[in-house]
Structures are given as C-alpha cells and as structure tokens.
Design a protein around this motif. Structure first.
Motif, PDB file in Angstrom:
ATOM      1  N   VAL A   1       0.847  -1.205   0.000  1.00 22.38           N
ATOM      2  CA  VAL A   1       0.000   0.000   0.000  1.00 22.38           C
ATOM      3  C   VAL A   1       0.881   1.254   0.000  1.00 22.38           C
ATOM      4  CG1 VAL A   1      -1.625   1.370   1.384  1.00 22.38           C
ATOM      5  CG2 VAL A   1      -2.004  -1.096   1.097  1.00 22.38           C
TER       6      VAL A   1
ATOM      7  N   ALA B   1       2.424   1.732  -3.386  1.00 22.94           N
ATOM      8  CA  ALA B   1       1.446   2.117  -4.416  1.00 22.94           C
ATOM      9  C   ALA B   1       1.055   3.584  -4.277  1.00 22.94           C
ATOM     10  CB  ALA B   1       0.212   1.220  -4.321  1.00 22.94           C
ATOM     11  N   LEU B   2       0.969   4.070  -3.029  1.00 26.20           N
ATOM     12  CA  LEU B   2       0.529   5.459  -2.809  1.00 26.20           C
ATOM     13  C   LEU B   2       1.703   6.413  -2.636  1.00 26.20           C
ATOM     14  CD1 LEU B   2      -2.415   4.780  -0.313  1.00 26.20           C
ATOM     15  CD2 LEU B   2      -2.612   5.446  -2.722  1.00 26.20           C
TER      16      LEU B   2
ATOM     17  N   LEU C   1      -8.519   3.111   3.859  1.00 26.21           N
ATOM     18  CA  LEU C   1      -7.808   2.770   2.618  1.00 26.21           C
ATOM     19  C   LEU C   1      -8.753   2.896   1.424  1.00 26.21           C
ATOM     20  CD1 LEU C   1      -5.357   1.558   1.087  1.00 26.21           C
ATOM     21  CD2 LEU C   1      -6.226  -0.722   1.706  1.00 26.21           C
ATOM     22  N   ARG C   2     -10.012   2.548   1.663  1.00 23.26           N
ATOM     23  CA  ARG C   2     -10.987   2.571   0.566  1.00 23.26           C
ATOM     24  C   ARG C   2     -11.240   3.987   0.034  1.00 23.26           C
ATOM     25  NH1 ARG C   2     -14.684  -2.116   3.323  1.00 23.26           N
ATOM     26  NH2 ARG C   2     -13.812  -3.830   2.126  1.00 23.26           N
ATOM     27  N   ASP C   3     -10.852   5.014   0.806  1.00 28.82           N
ATOM     28  CA  ASP C   3     -10.937   6.393   0.305  1.00 28.82           C
ATOM     29  C   ASP C   3      -9.659   6.802  -0.417  1.00 28.82           C
ATOM     30  OD1 ASP C   3     -13.368   6.475   1.485  1.00 28.82           O
ATOM     31  OD2 ASP C   3     -12.757   7.731   3.193  1.00 28.82           O
ATOM     32  N   ALA C   4      -8.607   5.997  -0.248  1.00 25.09           N
ATOM     33  CA  ALA C   4      -7.290   6.389  -0.778  1.00 25.09           C
ATOM     34  C   ALA C   4      -6.990   5.756  -2.127  1.00 25.09           C
ATOM     35  CB  ALA C   4      -6.193   6.013   0.216  1.00 25.09           C
ATOM     36  N   MET C   5      -7.675   4.655  -2.446  1.00 21.75           N
ATOM     37  CA  MET C   5      -7.444   4.024  -3.763  1.00 21.75           C
ATOM     38  C   MET C   5      -8.691   3.274  -4.205  1.00 21.75           C
ATOM     39  SD  MET C   5      -4.849   0.800  -3.099  1.00 21.75           S
ATOM     40  CE  MET C   5      -3.432   1.715  -2.581  1.00 21.75           C
ATOM     41  N   PRO C   6      -8.847   3.082  -5.534  1.00 17.33           N
ATOM     42  CA  PRO C   6     -10.045   2.404  -6.029  1.00 17.33           C
ATOM     43  C   PRO C   6     -10.084   0.928  -5.623  1.00 17.33           C
ATOM     44  CG  PRO C   6      -8.593   3.035  -7.864  1.00 17.33           C
ATOM     45  CD  PRO C   6      -7.956   3.540  -6.611  1.00 17.33           C
TER      46      PRO C   6
ATOM     47  N   GLN D   1      -7.777  -1.530  -7.352  1.00 19.66           N
ATOM     48  CA  GLN D   1      -6.359  -1.475  -6.949  1.00 19.66           C
ATOM     49  C   GLN D   1      -6.170  -2.166  -5.589  1.00 19.66           C
ATOM     50  OE1 GLN D   1      -4.636   2.469  -6.690  1.00 19.66           O
ATOM     51  NE2 GLN D   1      -2.550   1.661  -6.873  1.00 19.66           N
ATOM     52  N   ILE D   2      -7.141  -1.983  -4.697  1.00 16.59           N
ATOM     53  CA  ILE D   2      -7.046  -2.685  -3.400  1.00 16.59           C
ATOM     54  C   ILE D   2      -7.043  -4.187  -3.649  1.00 16.59           C
ATOM     55  CG2 ILE D   2      -8.219  -3.183  -1.213  1.00 16.59           C
ATOM     56  CD1 ILE D   2      -9.240  -0.297  -1.224  1.00 16.59           C
TER      57      ILE D   2
END
Ligand SMILES: NC(=O)C1=CN([C@@H]2O[C@H](COP(=O)(O)OP(=O)(O)OC[C@H]3O[C@@H](n4cnc5c(N)ncnc54)[C@H](O)[C@@H]3O)[C@@H](O)[C@H]2O)C=CC1
Ligand SMILES: CC(=O)C(=O)O
Length: 316
Positions: free
Chosen positions: A163, A166-167, A200-205, A208-209
């Motif tokens: 994670v 990726a971010l 996390l669900r607000d930080a990536m689609p 991608q998760i």
C-alpha cells in the motif's frame, strides 16, 4: 533470572531471528540449535563478535542437536522457543507440499521442547504454518495459549508495504491487517486498513485494493520465485522476533498471529490467523475485530479449510 530464548533451526530464518533477538538486548541468552554439525556454534561465535560493534550484552550459544535429543539440555530454562526447523519451499511449490517432511521435523523438535523447556512459550514458523502450529501443540501438550504461530505479522507487513509503495507514502502512515491462514485462504482486511488514519478505501479504487490483496496472498511465492533457492527471511524474522520480544516483556501488544480460536467470530477448535494480545503466557486473549460481511465469510471459509488439514495432523 535473565530471560532466555531458543531458536531451533539455524538456516536463513533461524539465524536472522537469532540476530534480531540478540540485537534487541532484552534476553540474557539466545540459544540457536540445528542438526548440522558446527553451524550453530559458528553462527554464535560470529554473532557474539558483533556485540562490541552493535552494543548488546546478550550471549549467543550455538548447539548441534542429535536424532535422540542429544544437546537439547542447552534449551533448559527457555522462556520462549521459536521453531524454524524444516524445509523451505522451492519455486512452484505450495507451502502444503512441505507438510509430511516438516511434520516429522516439527514433531521431533516439539517433543524435545516439551521435555527440556516445559514452561516455554512456543512460536512456530515452519510451514505449512497453521498445521505445524497445531502439531506443535499436540506434540508438546502445552496449554493452547502457550503455542502460537507466526504468519499474520508478516502478511500484514507485506500488505502495508505494498500500500505504501502504491501510494508513495511513508510505510509508517499505513495500517493494514491480514487474518485467516498463511496460505490460499489468507484474509487481507481492507475494511480495517488506513492511510494517515483515513480508510484505505478512500485512498485508492477497489480494483487497486484487490490487486494488492492478491499480491499480499502471493507475497511469499513472489520472493521464492526471485530467490530460486529458499524463501523469505528478513521480514519473517522481524515478525517472529517481535513476537518473542512481546512475550519476554509481557507487553500485551496486539498482533496478528496464528492462535487457538475458541468461540471468537463464531469459530471454535482451530488454530487460525487472528489478532491477539501477546504476553508472558503467550496468547493472553484473542481480540475479535469488526469485519465486513465478505471478510467474515472469508475468515469462516479459512477456518474450515485449515480445520480440515489440521485434523489430519495428529497422526503425523
Ligand atoms: N511462517 C512464515 O511466515 C514463514 C515460514 N517459513 C518457513 O520456515 C522454515 C525455515 O525456513 P529457512 O530458515 O529459510 O530454511 P533453511 O533451509 O534455511 O533452514 C532450515 C534449517 O532447519 C534445520 N533443521 C532441519 N531439521 C531439523 C531438526 N530436526 N532440528 C533442528 N533443525 C533442523 C536445517 O538443518 C536447516 O538449517 C521453512 O519451513 C519455511 O517454509 C519461512 C518464511 C516465512
Ligand atoms: C515462506 C513463507 O511462508 C513466506 O514467505 O510467506
């Protein structure tokens, strides 16, 4: 009395675990054992020669053990025993392919641990992890809270690392969690994962998760494929050493570990990856976490998959 920890198996996992434990400087003695003549003594000599540079007082003792338990007196009085003895995977193998070979090794080791270190907390790392943890409890006949396995700390650390990469954020800003088995039914838990405290669900689609969830499940295999011989040991040893330290310090830290589950999540009678408070008696308490319906269903499926394999273990 000073604290004592034994690491059984002086391969890649065992030797790096012994190094980390010695460098923590919380144990008086780290014993490292193996069946290979000379190797544990050589590693101990080498590690002790690093004391003046790294600045730790822990003494490392290396002992070769024999097929009838020769040498096991050295582990007497251990507060913690980490079992790393066993074969690692080769590329293309699943952890389950190691079952029969490693069961013989882990049973022999566990019987000697029961005889020579009857008060120890046992941390199993040999694969297949969930099954070898169950076997170690059967072979030692220790209370179930005093036998636990290392997998969830590692799998969670892998998820967090993926994670963060990726971010492109510091890994310290990421919290993730994995539960379930150390295998195909591993359950990464996005609903409990955060970045800088935000979901996390607000930080990536979602897609991608899901990619990172799959990458986490395959985290060990990816390393095996690159190394060609042997499996991962830096991140695994960091996880096992932290668990042993939590036992020695009776810290009560909550960690994802393979623990005996008895009613939590509606699951009973199986060793499974869950969060637990770790202290001097091993698992103080399994900590149940709120899960999404999908995650809960995956955890129940993992429990049943592991239960089916663990029931074959007692005859091994
Ligand atoms: N739970 C986890 O997350 C992880 C588990 N593992 C597992 O840990 C185990 C060890 O991995 P490595 O250290 O990389 O393998 P390795 O091959 O480097 O070392 C294994 C050592 O065990 C020793 N051994 C074999 N039988 C023994 C016995 N009866 N008593 C004492 N020592 C004995 C061998 O001589 C060898 O030195 C493997 O089963 C591997 O799959 C590895 C990484 C992560
Ligand atoms: C070997 C293993 O179990 C892992 O790296 O996850």
């Amino acid at each position: 009395m000073g604290k004592k920890v034994t690491v059984v198996g002086a391969g890649f996992y065992g030797s790096t675990t012994a190094q980390r434990l010695a460098e923590y400087d919380v144990f008086d003695t780290v014993v490292i054992t193996d069946i290979v003549e000379g190797k544990p003594a050589g590693l101990a000599l080498d590690l002790n020669q690093s004391r003046a540079i790294e600045g730790f007082e822990t003494k490392v003792v290396g002992v070769t053990t024999g097929p009838n338990g020769e040498g096991y007196e050295a582990i007497e009085g251990s507060d913690v025993v980490v079992i790393t003895a066993g074969l690692p995977r080769k590329p293309g193998m699943s952890r389950m392919d190691l079952l029969e070979t490693n069961a013989k090794i882990v049973r022999q080791v566990a019987e000697n641990v029961a005889k020579y270190a009857p008060s120890a907390v046992v941390i199993v790392v040999s694969n297949p992890l969930d099954e070898m943890t169950a076997l170690a409890q059967i072979a030692t006949q220790f209370p179930k809270n005093r036998v636990l396995g290392q997998a969830g700390m590692l799998d969670t650390a892998r998820f967090s690392n993926f994670v963060a990469e990726a971010l492109n954020v510091p890994v310290a800003s990421v919290r993730t969690l994995t539960l379930g088995s150390h295998g195909d039914t591993m359950v990464p838990v996005p609903s409990k994962s955060t970045v800088n405290g935000k979901p996390l669900r607000d930080a990536m689609p979602a897609e991608q998760i899901e990619e990172l969830v799959v990458k986490t499940r395959n985290g060990g295999a990816e390393v095996v494929a690159l190394l060609k011989t042997g499996s991962a040991y830096y991140a695994p040893s960091a996880a096992a050493a932290r668990m042993a330290k939590a036992v020695a310090e009776d810290s009560g830290e909550v960690m994802p570990v393979c623990a005996w589950v008895d009613g939590e999540y509606g699951i009973s009678g199986v060793y499974l990856g869950v969060e637990a408070e770790i202290g001097a008696e091993g698992v103080k308490r399994v900590v149940e976490t709120d899960l999404d319906a999908d995650e809960r269903a995956s955890l129940l499926a993992a429990a049943e998959a592991v239960r089916a394999k663990q029931s074959d273990i007692s005859s091994m």
